[in-house]
Motif scaffolding. Structure first.
Motif, PDB file in Angstrom:
ATOM      1  N   LEU A 253      54.633  46.756  75.313  1.00 35.28           N
ATOM      2  CA  LEU A 253      53.194  46.819  75.051  1.00 35.28           C
ATOM      3  C   LEU A 253      52.642  45.485  74.561  1.00 35.28           C
ATOM      4  CD1 LEU A 253      52.683  50.173  73.111  1.00 35.28           C
ATOM      5  CD2 LEU A 253      51.583  49.515  75.257  1.00 35.28           C
ATOM      6  N   GLY A 254      53.514  44.588  74.157  1.00 36.05           N
ATOM      7  CA  GLY A 254      53.063  43.313  73.594  1.00 36.05           C
ATOM      8  C   GLY A 254      52.812  43.361  72.101  1.00 36.05           C
ATOM      9  N   VAL A 255      53.262  44.442  71.447  1.00 38.38           N
ATOM     10  CA  VAL A 255      53.052  44.551  69.995  1.00 38.38           C
ATOM     11  C   VAL A 255      54.058  43.679  69.242  1.00 38.38           C
ATOM     12  CG1 VAL A 255      52.889  46.152  68.049  1.00 38.38           C
ATOM     13  CG2 VAL A 255      52.121  46.866  70.321  1.00 38.38           C
ATOM     14  N   CYS A 256      55.215  43.478  69.824  1.00 41.12           N
ATOM     15  CA  CYS A 256      56.261  42.660  69.199  1.00 41.12           C
ATOM     16  C   CYS A 256      57.020  41.935  70.299  1.00 41.12           C
ATOM     17  CB  CYS A 256      57.224  43.535  68.393  1.00 41.12           C
ATOM     18  SG  CYS A 256      58.244  44.622  69.432  1.00 41.12           S
ATOM     19  N   ALA A 257      57.909  41.037  69.902  1.00 37.38           N
ATOM     20  CA  ALA A 257      58.847  40.409  70.831  1.00 37.38           C
ATOM     21  C   ALA A 257      60.176  41.177  70.780  1.00 37.38           C
ATOM     22  CB  ALA A 257      59.069  38.968  70.428  1.00 37.38           C
ATOM     23  N   VAL A 258      60.966  41.061  71.821  1.00 37.75           N
ATOM     24  CA  VAL A 258      62.306  41.681  71.798  1.00 37.75           C
ATOM     25  C   VAL A 258      63.076  41.182  70.574  1.00 37.75           C
ATOM     26  CG1 VAL A 258      64.537  41.765  72.994  1.00 37.75           C
ATOM     27  CG2 VAL A 258      62.409  42.114  74.281  1.00 37.75           C
ATOM     28  N   ASP A 259      62.867  39.946  70.230  1.00 36.54           N
ATOM     29  CA  ASP A 259      63.558  39.328  69.106  1.00 36.54           C
ATOM     30  C   ASP A 259      63.163  39.938  67.754  1.00 36.54           C
ATOM     31  OD1 ASP A 259      65.336  37.154  68.297  1.00 36.54           O
ATOM     32  OD2 ASP A 259      63.556  36.400  67.250  1.00 36.54           O
ATOM     33  N   ASP A 260      62.104  40.719  67.724  1.00 39.21           N
ATOM     34  CA  ASP A 260      61.702  41.395  66.482  1.00 39.21           C
ATOM     35  C   ASP A 260      62.416  42.736  66.287  1.00 39.21           C
ATOM     36  OD1 ASP A 260      59.783  39.445  65.794  1.00 39.21           O
ATOM     37  OD2 ASP A 260      58.288  40.386  67.101  1.00 39.21           O
ATOM     38  N   ILE A 261      63.070  43.234  67.315  1.00 37.39           N
ATOM     39  CA  ILE A 261      63.607  44.600  67.247  1.00 37.39           C
ATOM     40  C   ILE A 261      64.811  44.630  66.302  1.00 37.39           C
ATOM     41  CG2 ILE A 261      64.547  46.526  68.561  1.00 37.39           C
ATOM     42  CD1 ILE A 261      62.944  45.421  70.998  1.00 37.39           C
ATOM     43  N   ALA A 262      64.703  45.429  65.262  1.00 38.08           N
ATOM     44  CA  ALA A 262      65.684  45.406  64.173  1.00 38.08           C
ATOM     45  C   ALA A 262      66.800  46.425  64.329  1.00 38.08           C
ATOM     46  CB  ALA A 262      64.961  45.627  62.843  1.00 38.08           C
ATOM     47  N   ALA A 263      66.591  47.451  65.147  1.00 38.35           N
ATOM     48  CA  ALA A 263      67.608  48.505  65.299  1.00 38.35           C
ATOM     49  C   ALA A 263      68.291  48.365  66.651  1.00 38.35           C
ATOM     50  CB  ALA A 263      66.957  49.883  65.191  1.00 38.35           C
ATOM     51  N   SER A 264      69.602  48.515  66.650  1.00 36.40           N
ATOM     52  CA  SER A 264      70.344  48.492  67.916  1.00 36.40           C
ATOM     53  C   SER A 264      71.591  49.339  67.762  1.00 36.40           C
ATOM     54  CB  SER A 264      70.710  47.057  68.308  1.00 36.40           C
ATOM     55  OG  SER A 264      71.583  46.497  67.349  1.00 36.40           O
ATOM     56  N   VAL A 265      72.171  49.697  68.888  1.00 34.42           N
ATOM     57  CA  VAL A 265      73.399  50.501  68.868  1.00 34.42           C
ATOM     58  C   VAL A 265      74.566  49.579  69.208  1.00 34.42           C
ATOM     59  CG1 VAL A 265      74.654  52.382  70.003  1.00 34.42           C
ATOM     60  CG2 VAL A 265      72.228  52.650  69.403  1.00 34.42           C
ATOM     61  N   LEU A 266      75.554  49.559  68.331  1.00 32.22           N
ATOM     62  CA  LEU A 266      76.766  48.787  68.585  1.00 32.22           C
ATOM     63  C   LEU A 266      77.708  49.641  69.436  1.00 32.22           C
ATOM     64  CD1 LEU A 266      78.162  46.047  67.702  1.00 32.22           C
ATOM     65  CD2 LEU A 266      79.469  47.466  66.102  1.00 32.22           C
ATOM     66  N   THR A 267      78.224  49.050  70.496  1.00 31.54           N
ATOM     67  CA  THR A 267      79.081  49.800  71.419  1.00 31.54           C
ATOM     68  C   THR A 267      80.269  48.936  71.833  1.00 31.54           C
ATOM     69  OG1 THR A 267      79.044  51.129  73.464  1.00 31.54           O
ATOM     70  CG2 THR A 267      77.809  49.087  73.504  1.00 31.54           C
ATOM     71  N   THR A 268      81.255  49.580  72.455  1.00 36.43           N
ATOM     72  CA  THR A 268      82.493  48.906  72.869  1.00 36.43           C
ATOM     73  C   THR A 268      82.712  49.107  74.361  1.00 36.43           C
ATOM     74  OG1 THR A 268      83.493  49.312  70.704  1.00 36.43           O
ATOM     75  CG2 THR A 268      85.012  48.855  72.511  1.00 36.43           C
ATOM     76  N   VAL A 269      83.167  48.065  75.028  1.00 32.98           N
ATOM     77  CA  VAL A 269      83.529  48.176  76.450  1.00 32.98           C
ATOM     78  C   VAL A 269      84.763  49.069  76.569  1.00 32.98           C
ATOM     79  CG1 VAL A 269      84.346  46.919  78.483  1.00 32.98           C
ATOM     80  CG2 VAL A 269      82.526  45.941  77.039  1.00 32.98           C
ATOM     81  N   ILE A 270      84.643  50.126  77.384  1.00 33.54           N
ATOM     82  CA  ILE A 270      85.797  51.022  77.581  1.00 33.54           C
ATOM     83  C   ILE A 270      86.297  51.013  79.015  1.00 33.54           C
ATOM     84  CG2 ILE A 270      85.221  52.546  75.631  1.00 33.54           C
ATOM     85  CD1 ILE A 270      84.127  54.584  77.712  1.00 33.54           C
ATOM     86  N   GLY A 271      85.662  50.275  79.904  1.00 33.10           N
ATOM     87  CA  GLY A 271      86.167  50.214  81.269  1.00 33.10           C
ATOM     88  C   GLY A 271      85.268  49.404  82.170  1.00 33.10           C
ATOM     89  N   HIS A 272      85.733  49.229  83.401  1.00 37.18           N
ATOM     90  CA  HIS A 272      85.007  48.443  84.401  1.00 37.18           C
ATOM     91  C   HIS A 272      85.113  49.140  85.752  1.00 37.18           C
ATOM     92  CE1 HIS A 272      86.287  45.584  81.288  1.00 37.18           C
ATOM     93  NE2 HIS A 272      85.219  44.885  81.599  1.00 37.18           N
ATOM     94  N   GLN A 273      84.067  49.013  86.550  1.00 38.04           N
ATOM     95  CA  GLN A 273      84.161  49.377  87.969  1.00 38.04           C
ATOM     96  C   GLN A 273      83.682  48.139  88.720  1.00 38.04           C
ATOM     97  OE1 GLN A 273      85.650  51.891  89.108  1.00 38.04           O
ATOM     98  NE2 GLN A 273      85.003  53.868  88.328  1.00 38.04           N
ATOM     99  N   PRO A 274      84.592  47.145  88.878  1.00 38.86           N
ATOM    100  CA  PRO A 274      84.158  45.848  89.416  1.00 38.86           C
ATOM    101  C   PRO A 274      83.536  45.956  90.802  1.00 38.86           C
ATOM    102  CG  PRO A 274      86.556  45.942  89.126  1.00 38.86           C
ATOM    103  CD  PRO A 274      86.009  47.161  88.505  1.00 38.86           C
ATOM    104  N   ASP A 275      84.021  46.865  91.631  1.00 39.77           N
ATOM    105  CA  ASP A 275      83.465  46.972  92.984  1.00 39.77           C
ATOM    106  C   ASP A 275      82.003  47.401  92.948  1.00 39.77           C
ATOM    107  OD1 ASP A 275      85.992  46.368  93.756  1.00 39.77           O
ATOM    108  OD2 ASP A 275      86.495  48.381  94.487  1.00 39.77           O
TER     109      ASP A 275
END
Lengths: 385, 385
Positions: A253-275
């Motif tokens: 909406l233009g109310v903030c920048a992405v860089d202002d976003i204070a909450a995020s979810v920490l996650t871990t890579v558990i696999g790949h489907q390279p194709d």
């Protein structure tokens, strides 16, 4: 998480979990506080976004409030932590009045919201029976978004006002919420919506006062309109919630920048489907919520924007699909972005569409500060009704 | 809710809350149990849907299991309640192996899932170090939906199998999940998908055995394919989860009737916008989740189907829109349905799109039985990771 063995850095956290960047949060809070100080209007932060007393204390202008809540559970939790000036900002049903009265008996100045004669009479009669003039705001429908009296319907407005005032409640004023501001396509349109929101509330307040009835409170607000209102003349308080963390919908909406976003979810890579050009992570819709608010915006961020473990955005790398406990990361089609080379076990942050919805999937914030991997605090959230 | 003052009927419950119709749940459980008995195949119910030990005990064939889980938090909770045969059915990340080992040390036969050589080596090496041959299934990608080895990629399959078998883990078999069955448009298509799922798993198991390696377990399943599989030859166990409650997505697929759906959200009328044809209720997306699974189906049920307080459906009356703590009920456009006349304070049940997502928004089930307003039990749910 067992606090006795609380991890000390982002890298040692079990995933998925909710990260809160206190540096960004503080900046967001200070920004709106400064805007409201400029207008000379009281801010009543909406605590439905954080649902945490630690965050609430940083949001509120005093430890006692004022603040708004969306459930009586929030009211009870914040009251237990010493907040005494609360607005329950959702239309009250008669059965909920017992919990309202119980909170008021504990010394909480809890105000309710009504938008019909039936609701006003239910509040007023129960108030009279209980010997406690429950204060109530009349909700005004400034934009067709939700509940409320139509601004032109002075007959209904005054009938509700008289029902409250004459039958045993305390007519405290009017409130409105420009929910449609979330659908605006420019900052100019948000400013116009803020003016529409203000005029609806102030006009109704004037009509009530012209009828010889009290209307001390004129409460308006949404995060977008709060940030871009040109004038708040006649308004006594502004409510806003999601600004404390912001999110991709607000950035879109233009109310903030992405860089202002204070909450995020920490996650871990558990696999790949390279194709297929996929990275699989342990953040599914249970960790992110199913909220896809940016689907209606110019740039659809799917289930969220992917950042490295320090919070640096990988441009056009998105959490594209989710199962209950798995997410699939892909690059945005046509963007030319390249999927980062991330091994099994690598940690990432996902910036969400809608902070209220994503945070609600978690029981606590792991608090970090900009540029540091250290966990400086663990703040619990509550939930339920 | 304070159990000391637990309400005794639906009418006295605070809203929103989650209702569970035990009569319907029992019928759903018995139906799939009978189908599996007919195939002579073990059912491994997936407990990610209920997240409740009371429900789990009714689902499992013994108090010890078998069962599947989607998080280690579920594994820990069910293990604490005596379940000892568990499959953690999401690809494991190396950092999660410590919690896996801790559960195994407590006597839980917990199996993990891998789909890459890297993951297999991480599991095997940690298993060898710990002196505990962690059992693992190799995930097969039967339908391009998610994770897993491609069924034709025998080279990768055997490399993973050897990494597990030779480096210190226990190669227990293969697993697959036909997630694409949720997008089928007929029961015939689901049956075809079930056969595709079976052939992928059985074919991979045969390739492993032909290489002289063990493959005792061949695990398949999704709620749709479990109900319509023509054959389960070569399969040793079937996993399914959402069948315990069913939901509108499953009804839209033809897997169940709306009348089979056991989980619903109890809500209260908090307002009306008669000019717009709206009824406002206190169930928003916080109570329903943002899941809109039926949006992809022939009949879009928006945020859910509205029923009276006893569970009788109002045809074509839908929870059409949601805010955080408010929902807007409307009739389906073009249906000719008429909005029921429901006063402020009236109670309704909303049948959800996706039981897993909706139930996850609540901390407990208020258990009822068909045709009675009595609350017969209060079963707690857990959450988190």
């Amino acid at each position: 998480m067992n606090l006795a063995t609380a991890p000390s850095t982002v890298d040692s956290l079990d995933t998925p979990c909710l990260l809160l960047d206190e540096t960004r949060m503080t900046r967001n809070i200070e920004r709106l506080n400064a805007l409201m100080a400029g207008h000379g209007v009281q801010l009543r932060p909406h605590l439905k976004t954080p649902k945490s007393i630690e965050v609430a204390r940083r949001l509120m202008s005093t430890p006692q409030g004022p603040a708004a809540v969306s459930t009586l559970q929030e009211a009870e939790q914040f009251a237990a932590a010493g907040v005494t000036d609360l607005l329950y900002a959702v239309g009250v049903s008669p059965a909920k009045l017992e919990r309202v009265l119980a909170l008021r008996r504990r010394g909480v100045d809890l105000t309710v919201v009504v938008d019909s004669i039936d609701a006003a009479l239910a509040v007023a009669r129960r108030a009279r029976e209980a010997g406690d003039a429950i204060p109530a705001l009349i909700e005004i429908d400034c934009d067709g978004h939700r509940a409320g009296v139509q601004p032109g319907n002075t007959e209904q407005l005054l009938a509700i006002a008289r029902a409250l005032h004459n039958e045993g409640a305390c007519l405290r004023g009017v409130m409105t919420h420009a929910g449609e501001s979330y659908g605006c396509d420019s900052v100019e349109a948000i400013a116009d919506m803020a003016e529409q929101e203000r005029l609806a509330a102030v006009g109704c307040a004037e009509a009530i006062r012209a009828a010889g009835l009290p209307c001390p409170v004129v409460s308006v607000g949404s995060t977008p309109t709060a940030h871009f209102a040109r004038s708040l003349e006649g308004v006594t308080e502004v409510r806003a919630g999601v600004y404390v963390f912001f999110d991709l919908v607000m950035a879109g909406l233009g109310v903030c920048a992405v860089d202002d976003i204070a909450a995020s979810v920490l996650t871990t890579v558990i696999g790949h489907q390279p194709d297929k050009g996929w990275i699989l992570v342990d953040a599914g819709w249970m960790a992110m919520s199913r909220d896809r608010g940016t689907a209606r915006q110019r740039v659809d961020q799917l289930y969220g924007l992917v950042c490295d473990a320090d919070g640096k955005v990988y441009p056009d790398v998105l959490l594209a699909e989710t199962n209950q406990e798995q997410g699939i990361i892909k690059v945005r089609p046509g963007s030319g972005a390249v999927l980062p080379d991330l091994p099994l076990g690598a940690k990432l942050r996902i910036v969400p569409n809608h902070a209220c919805a994503t945070c609600a999937q978690h029981d606590a914030y792991e608090v970090v500060r900009r540029g540091s991997p250290d966990i400086v605090a663990h703040w619990e959230r509550f939930r339920g009704w």
